[in-house]
Write an enzyme that holds these catalytic residues in place. Structure first.
Site, short mmCIF file in Angstrom:
data_model
loop_
_atom_site.label_atom_id
_atom_site.label_comp_id
_atom_site.label_asym_id
_atom_site.label_seq_id
_atom_site.Cartn_x
_atom_site.Cartn_y
_atom_site.Cartn_z
N LYS A 1 0.83 -1.21 0.00
CA LYS A 1 0.00 0.00 0.00
C LYS A 1 0.87 1.26 0.00
O LYS A 1 0.68 2.16 -0.82
CB LYS A 1 -0.92 0.02 1.24
CG LYS A 1 -1.85 1.20 1.26
CD LYS A 1 -2.58 1.35 2.57
CE LYS A 1 -1.69 1.97 3.58
NZ LYS A 1 -2.36 2.43 4.80
N ASP B 1 -6.51 1.11 1.24
CA ASP B 1 -6.43 1.46 2.66
C ASP B 1 -7.73 1.02 3.33
O ASP B 1 -8.54 0.32 2.72
CB ASP B 1 -6.17 2.97 2.83
CG ASP B 1 -7.43 3.78 2.59
OD1 ASP B 1 -8.38 3.25 1.96
OD2 ASP B 1 -7.48 4.94 3.03
#
Ligand code: SF4
Length: 227
Positions: A126, A145
């Site tokens: 991420k 997220d």
């Protein structure tokens, strides 16, 4: 319940169209002025709000100027400088170690590949995706997220639970030129309306196509639990 489009691809496109109209200025909310600051801000943002990170980095980026400053900082001093951030001790360690690697292995530059980025301490897929997208203009995945994770499941775009698997599903159905924007739209909608604890389905632009919509659906598909 809201009625999703017939395919997940059509559902993703409808969601994007609606959210684009709702949030025309959607963009990253972390503040930074170079790639290293971006990397540090994203490491700090894990399980912490962007607002809090921006408050803390305002003084941090004045005090520390470049990878060497972080790599040579005392652990206790850097941790103290970060102490309003969740897990600040670990994050200080990650930042010092990542900056050591940047100096030793990358000539002081933040690397521009997924493999090199995820080799740095504290950097998962991420974080690497954010740095690639906003630091290097390279979009090779979708940042998943907590908001993207929750909304994608609520909206029936994926049944996967873990970010890497959710990202794989989303990359199949979100048009590639919308990968970066998709994250920001989900974050904006997740903050404004589709919050974790108390989504405002009655005032949601996606309610008619959302299979989790409260009042119609008994179940929050994000958790699988009843509302
Ligand atoms: S706020 Fe409600 S209707 Fe809107 S996307 Fe979230 S769960 Fe669905």
């Amino acid at each position: 319940m809201g009625t999703p489009r017939e395919t997940t691809q059509a559902q993703a496109e409808a969601v994007i169209d609606r959210l684009e109209a709702e949030y025309p200025e959607s963009a990253i909310s972390l503040r930074y002025s170079n790639r290293l600051e971006l990397l540090i801000a994203v490491i700090l943002s894990a399980q912490c709000t962007d607002e809090r990170v921006n408050q803390e980095t305002e003084h941090l980026f004045e005090k520390y100027d470049g990878a060497e400053d972080y790599a040579t900082a005392e652990q206790d001093e850097l941790a103290t400088d970060l102490n309003s951030i969740t897990y600040y001790n670990n994050k200080a360690k990650y930042i010092r170690s990542a900056c050591e690697s940047i100096l030793e292995d990358h000539d002081g530059e933040v690397p521009d590949t997924m493999a090199e980025l995820t080799d740095l301490s504290g950097v998962g897929r991420k974080t690497a995706n954010v740095v690639l997208q906003h630091g290097h203009d390279i979009v090779e995945g979708i940042v998943v997220d907590t908001h993207v994770q929750r909304l994608s499941r609520r909206l029936g775009l994926t049944e996967e639970e873990y970010p890497d698997r959710i990202e794989e599903d989303l990359m199949e159905i979100v048009p590639e030129d919308g990968w970066q924007e998709f994250t920001h739209l989900c974050i904006d909608h997740g903050r404004a309306t589709c919050t974790a604890q108390n989504p405002d389905c009655g005032d949601c632009v996606l309610a008619d196509l959302c299979p989790s919509s409260k009042g119609d659906s008994e179940i929050d598909l994000a958790s699988g639990d009843p509302w």
